[in-house]
Design a protein around this motif. Sequence first.
Motif, short mmCIF file in Angstrom:
data_model
loop_
_atom_site.label_atom_id
_atom_site.label_comp_id
_atom_site.label_asym_id
_atom_site.label_seq_id
_atom_site.Cartn_x
_atom_site.Cartn_y
_atom_site.Cartn_z
N CYS A 95 12.51 16.87 -4.58
CA CYS A 95 12.05 15.99 -5.96
C CYS A 95 12.71 14.71 -5.91
O CYS A 95 13.73 14.33 -4.94
CB CYS A 95 12.90 16.81 -6.83
SG CYS A 95 11.68 18.30 -7.31
N ASP A 96 12.09 13.92 -6.83
CA ASP A 96 12.67 12.58 -6.86
C ASP A 96 13.92 12.25 -7.74
O ASP A 96 14.18 11.11 -8.36
CB ASP A 96 11.44 11.57 -7.44
CG ASP A 96 11.03 12.18 -8.74
OD1 ASP A 96 11.69 13.11 -9.26
OD2 ASP A 96 10.09 11.46 -9.34
N ASP A 97 14.66 13.72 -8.11
CA ASP A 97 15.87 13.43 -8.63
C ASP A 97 17.03 14.30 -8.08
O ASP A 97 18.13 14.47 -8.83
CB ASP A 97 15.87 13.50 -10.18
CG ASP A 97 15.18 15.22 -10.59
OD1 ASP A 97 14.61 15.74 -9.62
OD2 ASP A 97 15.34 15.48 -11.82
N ASP A 98 16.62 14.53 -6.97
CA ASP A 98 17.70 15.73 -6.26
C ASP A 98 18.35 14.85 -4.99
O ASP A 98 18.08 13.59 -4.97
CB ASP A 98 16.86 16.86 -5.68
CG ASP A 98 16.25 17.86 -6.75
OD1 ASP A 98 16.73 17.70 -7.92
OD2 ASP A 98 15.71 18.69 -6.29
N ALA A 99 19.01 15.53 -4.45
CA ALA A 99 19.90 14.92 -3.51
C ALA A 99 20.08 15.97 -2.32
O ALA A 99 20.10 17.29 -2.30
CB ALA A 99 21.35 14.48 -3.86
N ARG A 100 20.24 15.36 -1.15
CA ARG A 100 20.74 16.35 0.30
C ARG A 100 21.56 15.55 0.87
O ARG A 100 21.79 14.27 0.89
CB ARG A 100 19.33 16.36 1.06
CG ARG A 100 18.07 16.90 0.69
CD ARG A 100 18.11 18.22 0.31
NE ARG A 100 16.94 18.89 -0.23
CZ ARG A 100 16.65 19.08 -1.62
NH1 ARG A 100 17.65 18.51 -2.27
NH2 ARG A 100 15.47 19.48 -2.04
#
Length: 314
Positions: A95-100
């Motif tokens: 998603c364009d508001d998540d992080a890894r």
Amino acid sequence: MNNQKPLVSLGCPTYNRPDGLRQVLECLLNQTYSHLEILVSDNCSSGTETSAVVRELMQQDSRIKYFRQEQNIGSFNNYKFLLERAQGDYFAWVCDDDARSHNFVEACLQEFDRLKTPIVVNSYSRRVDKQLDKTIAIDKGCNTMGLPAYRRYIKYISTIYTEQVAVTDINYGVMRRDIMQAAMRDVPNISGWDHILLARLALQGEFYTIPTELMESRVSGISVSNANVIKAQQIQGSLSETKPVWVRETYQQKTIKSSPNLSSIEKIGLSLWSYSYYFLTHGMKMWIKGLAPDLFKLVRSLARRSKSFKQDLN
């Protein structure tokens, strides 16, 4: 790892979140595993900010491929578009508001290589309230290693909102692309379509969750309410709006009945179990809500306070 590294496709659906998109793409470009293609599908964002962010980063790294939809095709179809364009042996939505974490992809591929049999590998995930900037819970995913098909289905369904904070965190794990594309082919555009996809995958093969927090997902945007989901996915049909869980269950029943990995007896037993589980976890709740809405609101409020109190203690 084998000398011949598998290509991994990472698909990022985006809409009017240029700042979040920049952070996500920079995160993906800095993965320790580098044999990636990064696909961005812009669902006809307004203005030029989104395209400007992507084109700037494309000049720095040729692994990014950018697609802009001529009109908004709904979030569901935007997800499907990315999967259909993927070329890698493995695929993951981001998603364009998540992080890894910087080693998320590498860690998942190591588990595929070590365990051999999983079709989905994800990790523990930190669920964050974006507005409060607060961790809500840690999603512990779903391990189904070594279980037969019907047991995998039961474990996947019955751990939603317990070990799994929400099914979407598994949906953003790394998956074997060919199996995923086959399972996704006729998934319907309904609220909770990811439940249908993952139920099919649970019957197809094993899930493994790395017991380390390598993912972060934010509760915001379309995930906040069913009304937002209906609008973002451009869902048609009154039942999908008023009884989304029942609609989902009818498709789960079709998933069970069409599975080649279940015997006739297993299909009957699993079908009855799924109906019973739906009634106990959703149908009864809605029945009580209809009979005594004020009591339902009170119980829900107490449950939330209890959960918040436990989190504060931890």
